[in-house]
Design a protein around this motif. Structure first.
Motif: not given
Length: 350
Positions: A43-46, A67-68, A73-77, A85-87
């Motif tokens: 899912y690409t964040t909006q 769980i997300l 890992p390493g995707t979310l700051g 726009g984050i996958d």
């Protein structure tokens, strides 16, 4: 599966927004009827998305937010600034749609060139009763086996307290896992054990990003919304758990009363009985304990206080091989994430 010997030993913190009502402009009238999300896809964040709102859309409840983190890992700051726009991989709960065939078999360890120690009774990360020894155990093995012979040995020693300042420091083992990394930019606020980690250990890239959450009695979630509001109260975190996150927020005696419970269950039983004001530990364990004890109507998650911490493989700074060993693990972890094996392993264990 590597040889796993069971021995007896002698001897990021960021505020999390949780619902659309926590939008940055403070508005409480965000649309509560966002379209459901299909799990098992990216899912690409909006704009306006938050982890809890994404979990609500995918699973029907916001508690799946942690769980997300585990699957990305390493995707979310900072989740308080979830950018568009984050996958984001949105897994199906219960490991649906992840056939065992997706995972290559683990090789048998061929030597003990790298001696590694881990513990037990820390689900889902390490435990002899879990598939392949647990989530962390399997990740470490797969990272070490990525493009290399299986020249390592992992021993399980149940006495976690002996791992770092005894077994690792004395050279009985080269590496240990999984261990949390303190915020070493706050040395003046850390306790002795946390300082020792900062001064003596090297850390791998994160194995996991773990949500550390807080629970109070039902109805206290509107009053306990800041760390300052916890001062003067009694906090229970199980014996042996890290405390550097509490130290960083000034939540140490005498500002609070610390109760070291015998176990996560002990802490929650004390909370339900009114013996402590707050329980704090990792979200995976907290959720399962609350469900098992059947006290969901007696306690509430203090979701504004949750933080994200990272679990690592560690080695001594004084050992010249530590850099080499951790570099090998880091390269393996990067490859596991690049190929999607990390997500398949996560699906087996979460």
């Amino acid at each position: 599966m590597t040889r796993m010997t069971i021995l007896c030993a002698a001897a990021m913190a960021v505020a999390l927004p949780w619902t659309a009502a926590h939008a940055q402009d403070g508005s409480a009238d965000a649309d509560p009827t966002a379209a459901p999300l299909e799990c098992g896809r990216t899912y690409t964040t909006q704009p306006g998305d938050y982890l809890a709102s994404i979990a609500e859309r995918a699973y029907g409840h916001a508690s799946g937010y942690h769980i997300l983190y585990q699957y990305n890992p390493g995707t979310l700051g900072s989740p308080s600034r979830l950018e568009a726009g984050i996958d984001l991989w949105v897994p199906c709960l219960g490991g649906e749609g992840v056939p065992e065939a997706n995972l290559p078999p683990l090789a048998e360890a061929t030597s003990d060139d790298i001696r590694i120690v881990t513990g037990a009774d820390y689900a889902p990360y390490v435990d002899a009763g879990l598939p392949n020894g647990g989530f962390s155990f399997e990740l470490v093995e797969r990272a070490l086996q990525t493009g290399n012979a299986a020249d390592y040995r992992i021993d399980v020693i149940k006495d976690w307290g002996s791992h770092l300042q005894t077994l690792l420091a004395d050279g009985a083992y080269d590496l240990a896992f999984p261990w949390f990394k303190p915020d070493c930019s706050q040395l003046d606020r850390l306790g002795a054990d946390s300082l020792w980690r900062c001064e003596n250990l090297r850390f791998s890239e994160p194995l996991h990003e773990v949500v550390i959450t807080f629970y109070g009695a039902a109805g206290t979630e509107t009053a306990l919304t800041t760390y300052e509001s916890l001062k003067g109260r009694t906090l229970c975190r199980p014996e042996g758990y890290f405390t550097f996150d509490l130290e960083g927020e000034g939540l140490t005696p005498p500002a609070i009363v610390r109760v070291a419970g015998d176990s996560p269950s002990d802490c929650f039983e004390r909370l339900a009985a009114g013996e402590v004001d707050v329980v704090t530990l990792n979200a995976d364990t907290a959720e399962s304990v609350v469900r098992r004890l059947g006290i969901g109507d007696q306690v509430s998650e203090l979701i504004d206080l949750a933080t994200v911490q990272t679990l690592h493989v560690v080695g001594m700074r004084t050992d010249p091989q530590t850099r080499i060993n951790l570099l090998r693990i880091n390269k393996g972890l990067i490859e596991l994430r690049r190929t999607g094996v990390y997500q398949d392993v996560a699906a087996r264990h979460l």
